[in-house]
Enzyme design. Sequence first.
Site, short mmCIF file in Angstrom:
data_model
loop_
_atom_site.label_atom_id
_atom_site.label_comp_id
_atom_site.label_asym_id
_atom_site.label_seq_id
_atom_site.Cartn_x
_atom_site.Cartn_y
_atom_site.Cartn_z
N LYS A 7 0.84 -1.20 0.00
CA LYS A 7 0.00 0.00 0.00
C LYS A 7 0.87 1.25 0.00
CE LYS A 7 -3.75 -2.59 2.01
NZ LYS A 7 -4.41 -3.13 3.17
N GLN A 42 -5.13 -1.90 9.21
CA GLN A 42 -4.88 -3.24 8.65
C GLN A 42 -5.48 -4.31 9.57
OE1 GLN A 42 -3.32 -3.81 5.58
NE2 GLN A 42 -4.09 -5.87 5.93
N ASP A 79 -11.60 1.95 3.32
CA ASP A 79 -11.81 0.50 3.26
C ASP A 79 -13.30 0.19 3.05
OD1 ASP A 79 -10.14 -1.65 3.18
OD2 ASP A 79 -9.75 -1.73 5.34
#
Length: 284
Positions: A53, A97, A120
């Site tokens: 990322k 994460q 997300d």
Amino acid sequence: MSALIIDGKQISADMRNEMISEVAELKQKGVTPGLAVILVGEDAASIVYVGSKEKACIQLGMYSEVHRMAADSSEEQVLALIEKLNNQDSINGILVQLPLPKHINEKAIIDAIRVDKDVDGFHPESVGNLVIGDDSLLPCTPAGVIELIKRSGVDIAGKHAVVIGRSNIVGKPVAMLLLRENATVTICHSRTANLEEIAKQADILVVAIGRANAIDSKFVKPGAVVVDVGINRLDTGKLAGDVDFESCQTVAGHITPVPGGVGPMTITMLMKNTITAAKKVNGM
Ligand code: NAD
């Protein structure tokens, strides 16, 4: 017959090239999209994902922050960091994460992210907006599935789409997105009776179950578009999808490989979400 391969690597590369230009234009107008990633602990796979990322942000000319926190960090410490990033203008997207260490309540963490920075797409308000068709940031892997189908020239409207898997992060949102694209959608899961029969009716078959090679050609209608979301590590160390590629490619019209199908799209869609969030907060 041999199916056309949907090349996720190529589609992802094309999208990233488009985004390089878009970010350059935004920067000329004084807007640099910024992503903050929070990693708690040292899960090996998570470390790799976070690194990818960060690399993608740099490739696209975006601003990136990675916050690496010790595995024994408290929930309060993570929440305090999210609060800081929620109020930080240089950050347009916040990604925590997953999975988090067990002593941290994942839901409390996701709920704390500002909805307009929820790149997300897992915040309950983002999910609600997706369901009612309001503007929102879309979950990355499901949005990547739709992008792959569209960029392969397949028209989704009016097709019968069957999604196998009903998880909150893949199955359900993929089904909602297909519905939004005007497909007729059937959702199957581990308790579905006659799975083979239902799957075989699909014009578009999306598989997200987490079982290596579980779906073979018996489940596929000739000419169907087969999208394999599964990523399974075999004992040999090789990656396999949920779809038995060799068997299904003889029947399908289009098919995604693993690796090189849906996988590369997830981070690309995360970058797209961060750009979208940056434009929105700047009234663009
Ligand atoms: P999950 O375990 O949360 O959900 C699996 C779903 O499949 C469940 O809804 C279950 O009912 C259904 N299921 C299980 N066995 C079944 C069977 N035999 N028949 C029919 N349905 C069955 O998994 P998930 O998080 O949705 O992930 C699914 C797969 O997608 C995994 O392989 C995962 O690694 C992969 N994945 C890939 C990406 C990516 O490409 N970036 C992202 C997320 C998940």
